[in-house]
Design a protein around this motif. Sequence first.
Motif, PDB file in Angstrom:
ATOM      1  N   GLY A  32       0.803  -1.297   0.039  1.00  0.00           N
ATOM      2  CA  GLY A  32      -0.081   0.001   0.057  1.00  0.00           C
ATOM      3  C   GLY A  32       0.761   1.228  -0.064  1.00  0.00           C
ATOM      4  N   ALA A  33       1.838   0.997   0.738  1.00  0.00           N
ATOM      5  CA  ALA A  33       2.829   2.478   0.775  1.00  0.00           C
ATOM      6  C   ALA A  33       3.425   2.640  -0.579  1.00  0.00           C
ATOM      7  N   ALA A  34       3.842   1.582  -1.355  1.00  0.00           N
ATOM      8  CA  ALA A  34       4.308   1.871  -2.541  1.00  0.00           C
ATOM      9  C   ALA A  34       3.224   2.517  -3.625  1.00  0.00           C
ATOM     10  N   GLN A  35       2.178   2.328  -3.190  1.00  0.00           N
ATOM     11  CA  GLN A  35       1.126   2.862  -4.184  1.00  0.00           C
ATOM     12  C   GLN A  35       0.714   4.356  -3.940  1.00  0.00           C
ATOM     13  N   HIS A  52      -8.100   9.558   3.931  1.00  0.00           N
ATOM     14  CA  HIS A  52      -8.791   8.243   3.699  1.00  0.00           C
ATOM     15  C   HIS A  52      -8.354   7.354   2.576  1.00  0.00           C
ATOM     16  N   SER A  53      -7.725   8.024   1.600  1.00  0.00           N
ATOM     17  CA  SER A  53      -6.910   7.054   0.806  1.00  0.00           C
ATOM     18  C   SER A  53      -5.710   6.354   1.287  1.00  0.00           C
ATOM     19  N   VAL A  54      -4.958   7.004   2.323  1.00  0.00           N
ATOM     20  CA  VAL A  54      -3.819   6.467   2.874  1.00  0.00           C
ATOM     21  C   VAL A  54      -4.315   5.154   3.746  1.00  0.00           C
ATOM     22  N   LEU A  55      -5.415   5.630   4.608  1.00  0.00           N
ATOM     23  CA  LEU A  55      -5.924   4.533   5.493  1.00  0.00           C
ATOM     24  C   LEU A  55      -6.117   3.241   4.609  1.00  0.00           C
ATOM     25  N   GLU A  56      -6.950   3.369   3.500  1.00  0.00           N
ATOM     26  CA  GLU A  56      -7.341   2.048   2.696  1.00  0.00           C
ATOM     27  C   GLU A  56      -6.076   1.668   2.295  1.00  0.00           C
ATOM     28  N   LYS A  57      -5.043   2.144   1.802  1.00  0.00           N
ATOM     29  CA  LYS A  57      -3.658   1.486   1.265  1.00  0.00           C
ATOM     30  C   LYS A  57      -2.981   0.909   2.097  1.00  0.00           C
ATOM     31  N   LEU A  58      -3.031   1.609   3.454  1.00  0.00           N
ATOM     32  CA  LEU A  58      -1.987   0.959   4.389  1.00  0.00           C
ATOM     33  C   LEU A  58      -2.839  -0.387   5.161  1.00  0.00           C
ATOM     34  N   GLY A  59      -4.276  -0.302   4.730  1.00  0.00           N
ATOM     35  CA  GLY A  59      -4.944  -1.450   5.720  1.00  0.00           C
ATOM     36  C   GLY A  59      -5.193  -1.021   6.899  1.00  0.00           C
ATOM     37  N   VAL A  60      -5.136   0.117   7.527  1.00  0.00           N
ATOM     38  CA  VAL A  60      -5.159   0.500   9.003  1.00  0.00           C
ATOM     39  C   VAL A  60      -6.435   1.325   9.113  1.00  0.00           C
ATOM     40  N   HIS A  61      -6.925   1.620  10.296  1.00  0.00           N
ATOM     41  CA  HIS A  61      -8.307   2.342  10.499  1.00  0.00           C
ATOM     42  C   HIS A  61      -8.100   3.457  11.537  1.00  0.00           C
TER      43      HIS A  61
END
Length: 222
Positions: free
Chosen positions: A153-156, A193-202
């Motif tokens: 996710g971080a790479a994206q 919101h996008s970062v949360l989704e890409k990292l898979g955290v809440h």
Amino acid sequence: MAAASVLLIEDNRLVRDGIATLLNAQPDLKVVAAADGPRAGLRWAQEANPRVVLVDASLGNHKSHDFVQEVRKTAPAARVVVMDLLATEEDVVDFARAGASGFVTKRASRDELVATVRSVAGGAEVVPAPLSGFLCSYIAKRPVGPSAPAAAGAAQMSKREREISTLIAEGMSNKEIARRLNIATYTVKSHVHSVLEKLGVHSRLLIAAHVHRAGKPQTEAP
């Protein structure tokens, strides 16, 4: 500017009264309700619509991290500070995943308690240094799988998303980030919101933990 409203949930009356007196002595904070347990706490969270909910980490037989989730569902705009926390990795991770925005350990001073509540009311995330390592450890141990692993996710993430993640790790609120980068607050919210989704955290706290583990990139003006 109106004082930030605080809901205090603590089952020890002496402690509850002492904290309420301390916070009410601050010109920018006001305890709008003080509850002695989860049931009354949830009722006040709904009725008082507080800016900050200050929750004892140990509420009798209740699992406080589950209760934090209930508070976040009952009063989505409220920001939760967990106090009197023992520094155990499991507790820190559970509370962060439940949506806590700040922590106050058992060793914290009165000034540290006030500063934490004030900062969280202003939109910051507050994690004492001894606890931040646990969050970093949690990020490091997360298994790589198909459901948005942190590394992939971080790479994206875009350059702007990395900049905003860095500023979150510095404790900035969305409004402060918007001012720093000269963009709209709603744009910051969208990126978060996008970062949360890409990292898979809440939790923004877990974004900060990821940044601290990976090393902070430099932010640039747009």
